[in-house]
Design a protein around this motif. Structure first.
Motif, PDB file in Angstrom:
ATOM      1  N   LEU A   1      -8.918  10.855  -6.444  1.00 26.31           N
ATOM      2  CA  LEU A   1      -8.385  11.738  -7.466  1.00 26.31           C
ATOM      3  C   LEU A   1      -8.797  11.217  -8.837  1.00 26.31           C
ATOM      4  CD1 LEU A   1      -4.746  12.048  -6.043  1.00 26.31           C
ATOM      5  CD2 LEU A   1      -6.679  13.592  -5.635  1.00 26.31           C
ATOM      6  N   THR A   2      -8.615  12.031  -9.869  1.00 27.09           N
ATOM      7  CA  THR A   2      -8.821  11.536 -11.221  1.00 27.09           C
ATOM      8  C   THR A   2      -7.693  10.583 -11.588  1.00 27.09           C
ATOM      9  OG1 THR A   2      -7.533  13.302 -12.266  1.00 27.09           O
ATOM     10  CG2 THR A   2      -9.883  13.743 -11.857  1.00 27.09           C
ATOM     11  N   TRP A   3      -7.858   9.901 -12.719  1.00 25.93           N
ATOM     12  CA  TRP A   3      -6.794   8.996 -13.171  1.00 25.93           C
ATOM     13  C   TRP A   3      -5.475   9.753 -13.330  1.00 25.93           C
ATOM     14  CZ3 TRP A   3      -5.971   3.914 -13.813  1.00 25.93           C
ATOM     15  CH2 TRP A   3      -4.862   3.532 -14.580  1.00 25.93           C
ATOM     16  N   GLU A   4      -5.534  10.911 -13.982  1.00 22.40           N
ATOM     17  CA  GLU A   4      -4.320  11.685 -14.241  1.00 22.40           C
ATOM     18  C   GLU A   4      -3.703  12.191 -12.934  1.00 22.40           C
ATOM     19  OE1 GLU A   4      -7.229  12.120 -15.754  1.00 22.40           O
ATOM     20  OE2 GLU A   4      -6.750  11.308 -17.743  1.00 22.40           O
ATOM     21  N   GLU A   5      -4.526  12.636 -11.999  1.00 20.24           N
ATOM     22  CA  GLU A   5      -4.012  13.116 -10.718  1.00 20.24           C
ATOM     23  C   GLU A   5      -3.391  11.984  -9.901  1.00 20.24           C
ATOM     24  OE1 GLU A   5      -7.254  16.759 -10.007  1.00 20.24           O
ATOM     25  OE2 GLU A   5      -7.645  14.733  -9.265  1.00 20.24           O
ATOM     26  N   THR A   6      -4.001  10.801  -9.975  1.00 22.42           N
ATOM     27  CA  THR A   6      -3.436   9.643  -9.271  1.00 22.42           C
ATOM     28  C   THR A   6      -2.075   9.292  -9.857  1.00 22.42           C
ATOM     29  OG1 THR A   6      -5.683   8.800  -8.907  1.00 22.42           O
ATOM     30  CG2 THR A   6      -3.858   7.264  -8.565  1.00 22.42           C
ATOM     31  N   LEU A   7      -1.989   9.287 -11.180  1.00 25.84           N
ATOM     32  CA  LEU A   7      -0.724   8.989 -11.845  1.00 25.84           C
ATOM     33  C   LEU A   7       0.343  10.012 -11.464  1.00 25.84           C
ATOM     34  CD1 LEU A   7       0.921   7.328 -13.868  1.00 25.84           C
ATOM     35  CD2 LEU A   7      -0.007   8.763 -15.700  1.00 25.84           C
ATOM     36  N   THR A   8      -0.026  11.290 -11.419  1.00 23.12           N
ATOM     37  CA  THR A   8       0.924  12.346 -11.044  1.00 23.12           C
ATOM     38  C   THR A   8       1.425  12.137  -9.612  1.00 23.12           C
ATOM     39  OG1 THR A   8      -0.089  13.938 -12.557  1.00 23.12           O
ATOM     40  CG2 THR A   8       1.216  14.821 -10.726  1.00 23.12           C
ATOM     41  N   ARG A   9       0.528  11.791  -8.720  1.00 21.53           N
ATOM     42  CA  ARG A   9       0.930  11.569  -7.328  1.00 21.53           C
ATOM     43  C   ARG A   9       1.933  10.418  -7.234  1.00 21.53           C
ATOM     44  NH1 ARG A   9      -3.235  10.789  -2.134  1.00 21.53           N
ATOM     45  NH2 ARG A   9      -1.614  10.954  -0.509  1.00 21.53           N
ATOM     46  N   ILE A  10       1.713   9.363  -8.002  1.00 23.68           N
ATOM     47  CA  ILE A  10       2.648   8.235  -8.015  1.00 23.68           C
ATOM     48  C   ILE A  10       3.995   8.656  -8.588  1.00 23.68           C
ATOM     49  CG2 ILE A  10       3.100   5.956  -9.020  1.00 23.68           C
ATOM     50  CD1 ILE A  10       0.054   5.490  -8.972  1.00 23.68           C
ATOM     51  N   GLU A  11       3.950   9.376  -9.718  1.00 21.05           N
ATOM     52  CA  GLU A  11       5.186   9.756 -10.404  1.00 21.05           C
ATOM     53  C   GLU A  11       6.018  10.746  -9.599  1.00 21.05           C
ATOM     54  OE1 GLU A  11       3.681  11.114 -14.149  1.00 21.05           O
ATOM     55  OE2 GLU A  11       3.795   9.121 -15.071  1.00 21.05           O
ATOM     56  N   LYS A  12       5.398  11.446  -8.655  1.00 19.63           N
ATOM     57  CA  LYS A  12       6.139  12.375  -7.797  1.00 19.63           C
ATOM     58  C   LYS A  12       6.830  11.665  -6.635  1.00 19.63           C
ATOM     59  CE  LYS A  12       3.652  16.696  -8.721  1.00 19.63           C
ATOM     60  NZ  LYS A  12       2.793  17.780  -8.139  1.00 19.63           N
ATOM     61  N   GLY A  13       6.776  10.328  -6.637  1.00 26.35           N
ATOM     62  CA  GLY A  13       7.518   9.574  -5.631  1.00 26.35           C
ATOM     63  C   GLY A  13       6.719   9.161  -4.420  1.00 26.35           C
ATOM     64  N   TRP A  14       5.425   8.930  -4.613  1.00 19.00           N
ATOM     65  CA  TRP A  14       4.560   8.495  -3.521  1.00 19.00           C
ATOM     66  C   TRP A  14       5.132   7.224  -2.895  1.00 19.00           C
ATOM     67  CZ3 TRP A  14      -1.410   7.445  -4.354  1.00 19.00           C
ATOM     68  CH2 TRP A  14      -2.045   7.426  -3.103  1.00 19.00           C
TER      69      TRP A  14
ATOM     70  N   ILE B   1       0.832  -1.191   0.000  1.00 18.96           N
ATOM     71  CA  ILE B   1       0.000   0.000   0.000  1.00 18.96           C
ATOM     72  C   ILE B   1       0.879   1.258   0.000  1.00 18.96           C
ATOM     73  CG2 ILE B   1      -1.863  -1.177   1.202  1.00 18.96           C
ATOM     74  CD1 ILE B   1      -1.076   0.460   3.714  1.00 18.96           C
ATOM     75  N   PHE B   2       0.244   2.375  -0.297  1.00 20.99           N
ATOM     76  CA  PHE B   2       0.924   3.666  -0.290  1.00 20.99           C
ATOM     77  C   PHE B   2       0.755   4.349   1.067  1.00 20.99           C
ATOM     78  CE2 PHE B   2       0.332   2.792  -4.728  1.00 20.99           C
ATOM     79  CZ  PHE B   2       1.390   3.399  -5.368  1.00 20.99           C
ATOM     80  N   ARG B   3       1.757   5.133   1.437  1.00 22.77           N
ATOM     81  CA  ARG B   3       1.636   5.948   2.642  1.00 22.77           C
ATOM     82  C   ARG B   3       0.592   7.037   2.402  1.00 22.77           C
ATOM     83  NH1 ARG B   3       5.818   5.007   6.212  1.00 22.77           N
ATOM     84  NH2 ARG B   3       7.633   3.913   5.352  1.00 22.77           N
ATOM     85  N   ILE B   4      -0.232   7.321   3.394  1.00 24.71           N
ATOM     86  CA  ILE B   4      -1.290   8.318   3.237  1.00 24.71           C
ATOM     87  C   ILE B   4      -0.971   9.561   4.062  1.00 24.71           C
ATOM     88  CG2 ILE B   4      -3.064   6.621   2.686  1.00 24.71           C
ATOM     89  CD1 ILE B   4      -3.976   6.787   5.599  1.00 24.71           C
ATOM     90  N   ASP B   5      -1.531  10.680   3.621  1.00 27.80           N
ATOM     91  CA  ASP B   5      -1.292  11.937   4.333  1.00 27.80           C
ATOM     92  C   ASP B   5      -2.059  11.990   5.647  1.00 27.80           C
ATOM     93  OD1 ASP B   5       0.358  12.789   2.299  1.00 27.80           O
ATOM     94  OD2 ASP B   5      -1.242  13.838   1.219  1.00 27.80           O
ATOM     95  N   GLN B   6      -3.308  11.522   5.635  1.00 24.18           N
ATOM     96  CA  GLN B   6      -4.120  11.544   6.853  1.00 24.18           C
ATOM     97  C   GLN B   6      -5.178  10.458   6.755  1.00 24.18           C
ATOM     98  OE1 GLN B   6      -6.386  15.120   7.521  1.00 24.18           O
ATOM     99  NE2 GLN B   6      -6.713  14.689   9.686  1.00 24.18           N
ATOM    100  N   PHE B   7      -5.186   9.557   7.730  1.00 24.17           N
ATOM    101  CA  PHE B   7      -6.198   8.495   7.744  1.00 24.17           C
ATOM    102  C   PHE B   7      -7.493   9.039   8.341  1.00 24.17           C
ATOM    103  CE2 PHE B   7      -8.512   5.150   9.940  1.00 24.17           C
ATOM    104  CZ  PHE B   7      -8.646   4.199   8.937  1.00 24.17           C
TER     105      PHE B   7
ATOM    106  N   PHE C   1      -1.996   0.663  -9.400  1.00 22.92           N
ATOM    107  CA  PHE C   1      -3.089   1.636  -9.420  1.00 22.92           C
ATOM    108  C   PHE C   1      -4.215   1.234  -8.477  1.00 22.92           C
ATOM    109  CE2 PHE C   1      -1.319   3.251 -13.471  1.00 22.92           C
ATOM    110  CZ  PHE C   1      -1.370   4.603 -13.185  1.00 22.92           C
ATOM    111  N   ALA C   2      -4.477  -0.058  -8.339  1.00 23.19           N
ATOM    112  CA  ALA C   2      -5.508  -0.505  -7.403  1.00 23.19           C
ATOM    113  C   ALA C   2      -5.170  -0.046  -5.994  1.00 23.19           C
ATOM    114  CB  ALA C   2      -5.645  -2.024  -7.464  1.00 23.19           C
ATOM    115  N   CYS C   3      -3.918  -0.237  -5.589  1.00 26.21           N
ATOM    116  CA  CYS C   3      -3.504   0.198  -4.250  1.00 26.21           C
ATOM    117  C   CYS C   3      -3.532   1.718  -4.120  1.00 26.21           C
ATOM    118  CB  CYS C   3      -2.101  -0.328  -3.943  1.00 26.21           C
ATOM    119  SG  CYS C   3      -2.092  -2.031  -3.344  1.00 26.21           S
ATOM    120  N   ALA C   4      -3.168   2.423  -5.174  1.00 21.25           N
ATOM    121  CA  ALA C   4      -3.143   3.882  -5.118  1.00 21.25           C
ATOM    122  C   ALA C   4      -4.544   4.455  -4.938  1.00 21.25           C
ATOM    123  CB  ALA C   4      -2.499   4.442  -6.381  1.00 21.25           C
TER     124      ALA C   4
END
Length: 395
Positions: free
Chosen positions: A353-366, A298-304, A334-337
C-alpha cells in the motif's frame, strides 16, 4: 551537515524473478515426472528492485544502482522498472557480454519459498560501479545481498569494505541487508565474521534476518536459541538476540535490526556518540534513538500468498519511517506493517500500500499477533503496540 537533494539510493543485487503458481497439494517433481503449474508471475527481484521500488511506492525519492546483462532478461528487468517510472532505471548498468541474474521462485502453498538462482552480472558488480556524485547528494544509501555477489566477498570482503568506506566518507547514512545462503556453498564458507568486523564500522543500520546472520557467522541455526515455541504460546529468548545485536554494535554498527519472520522484528541501538555519526539521515532527536531495545510483533494478514521480498519490504518501511522523522517505536511498527502487506501477494510489490494507506490500515485497528518473552521486564508501548525491553533506555 550538507543538505541532501535526494532521499535514498538502493544498490546491490538485482535479478528477474519467475514465480510459477502452485496449487494446494502440488509438490516438486520426482525425476522423470511433470508437475502442472499455473501462470507465472514475472517481476524484478533482489533488494535493488524489492527495497528500492517499495521505497518509491511509499513516496520516497529513490534511485537504483545495479547491473544487468545485455540480454532479453536484462531488457525485461529494465522494462519492468521503467513501468514504475521512466527515470528509475537510469542508474542500472547494462554490461555487454554478461548475463542478467534470474531466480525461479518455488513458492508452494504452506511452505517457505525456495529458489533456483543464477547470480549473473551481480558477481562483477564492484565499488567502482558506484556513482559517487549521485550518492553524495542523498540522505541514505542502502546495499543488499553481498553474499550473492562474488566480488563483494572475495579477498575477505575487500571491495565491500571499500564500497562502504567510500559512501560513508560522503557523510551519507548507510544500511546493509544480507541474504540466506547454504552453509556449504562458496559464499557460506566465507569468513563473514571477519568481513562484518571490517565492514560494520562504516554501516549505520544493519538489517539481516536472524537466520541469515547465524548461517553467515557459522553459528547453530536452531530456532530454540532465540525462540521458545511451546504449542500455542511462543516466547522470544531475547537474551540471545540482545547478545548477538550487542556484538554487531561492538563491531561498529549503529542500529541493529533483526528480522524474525513471523515473530516480528527486534532492534538494538548504540549510544549517542555512535548515532551522532549517522550522517545525512540522522534523526532530529538522536537521544530518542540511542540505547534502545524494541521488538515489534507482526500484523495479522487477510490472506497469505507468499513471502517473496517480505524482508526487503520491511526494510523499506523502516527506512521510510526513519527518514520521515517517525519515532523508533513507530518506525518498527511501520516496518512490520509494510512487511505484512507484502505477503498478501505473490511477488515483492503487488501487495504493498502507499504510506497513507498503510497508516489508515493501522489506525483502523489492524490487529497484531501475540508473542511473549522468556525474560521479565518487557512492557508494551501503547501508541505503537511495540514492546520495550528491560535494557531500553526509555523503559
Amino acid at each position: 551537515m550538507k543538505r541532501a537533494t535526494s532521499q535514498v539510493i538502493v544498490a546491490g543485487h538485482i535479478c528477474l524473478d519467475i514465480i510459477p503458481e502452485f496449487f494446494i497439494g502440488d509438490y516438486l517433481p520426482e525425476p522423470g515426472q511433470l508437475v502442472q503449474v499455473g501462470p507465472a508471475t514475472v517481476s524484478t527481484g533482489g533488494p535493488v528492485s524489492n527495497t528500492g521500488l517499495a521505497l518509491y511506492h511509499l513516496g520516497m525519492d529513490t534511485k537504483l544502482m545495479g547491473k544487468v546483462g545485455e540480454d532479453a532478461f536484462g531488457r525485461n528487468v529494465l522494462g519492468l522498472i521503467e513501468a514504475r517510472h521512466p527515470t528509475l532505471s537510469e542508474g542500472i548498468i547494462v554490461a555487454e557480454g554478461e548475463m542478467t541474474s534470474y531466480s525461479v521462485v518455488l513458492n508452494l502453498p504452506g511452505i517457505d519459498r525456495s529458489f533456483l538462482h543464477c547470480p549473473g552480472a551481480n558477481d562483477t558488480f564492484s565499488s567502482n560501479d558506484l556513482k559517487l556524485e549521485d550518492i553524495s547528494q542523498t540522505r541514505l544509501f542502502h546495499f543488499g545481498y553481498p553474499p550473492l555477489m562474488a566480488g563483494m566477498f572475495a579477498d575477505d570482503g575487500d571491495d565491500l569494505v571499500n564500497l562502504f568506506s567510500k559512501v560513508k566518507s560522503l557523510q551519507v547514512t548507510t544500511s546493509l541487508d544480507m541474504v540466506m545462503v547454504k552453509p556449504h556453498s562458496v559464499a557460506g564458507q566465507v569468513n563473514w565474521g571477519l568481513i562484518l568486523q571490517r565492514t560494520l564500522p562504516f554501516v549505520d543500520i544493519f538489517l539481516p534476518s536472524i537466520e541469515e546472520l547465524l548461517v553467515l557467522l557459522h553459528l547453530p541455526t536452531d530456532q530454540s536459541q532465540w525462540l521458545d515455541q511451546n504449542e500455542n504460546d511462543p516466547r522470544l529468548r531475547t537474551t540471545f538476540l540482545r547478545e548477538l545485536a550487542n556484538k554487531m554494535i561492538e563491531w561498529g554498527a549503529g542500529l541493529v535490526v533483526f528480522k524474525l519472520g513471523t515473530f516480528g522484528i527486534y532492534m538494538r541501538t548504540a549510544g549517542e556518540e555512535r548515532l551522532n555519526h549517522l550522517g545525512n539521515g540522522t534523526p532530529e532527536d538522536v537521544a530518542l534513538w540511542a540505547n534502545r531495545e524494541i521488538w515489534s510483533p507482526i500484523f495479522r494478514i487477510d490472506q497469505f500468498i507468499g513471502t517473496t521480498g517480505a524482508g526487503d519490504s520491511a526494510i523499506a518501511g523502516f527506512i521510510t519511517a526513519l527518514l520521515r522523522g517517525e519515532s523508533p517505536e513507530r518506525t518498527m511498527m511501520f516496518a512490520c506493517a509494510v512487511g505484512a502487506c507484502n505477503v498478501e501477494a505473490a511477488d515483492a510489490l503487488s501487495g504493498l500500500l502507499t504510506w497513507e494507506e498503510t497508516l489508515t490500515r493501522i489506525e483502523k485497528g489492524w490487529k497484531r499477533l501475540p508473542v511473549g518473552f522468556t525474560e521479565p521486564g518487557w512492557r508494551v508501548h501503547p501508541a505503537s503496540q511495540t514492546w520495550l525491553g528491560p535494557f531500553d533506555c526509555q523503559s
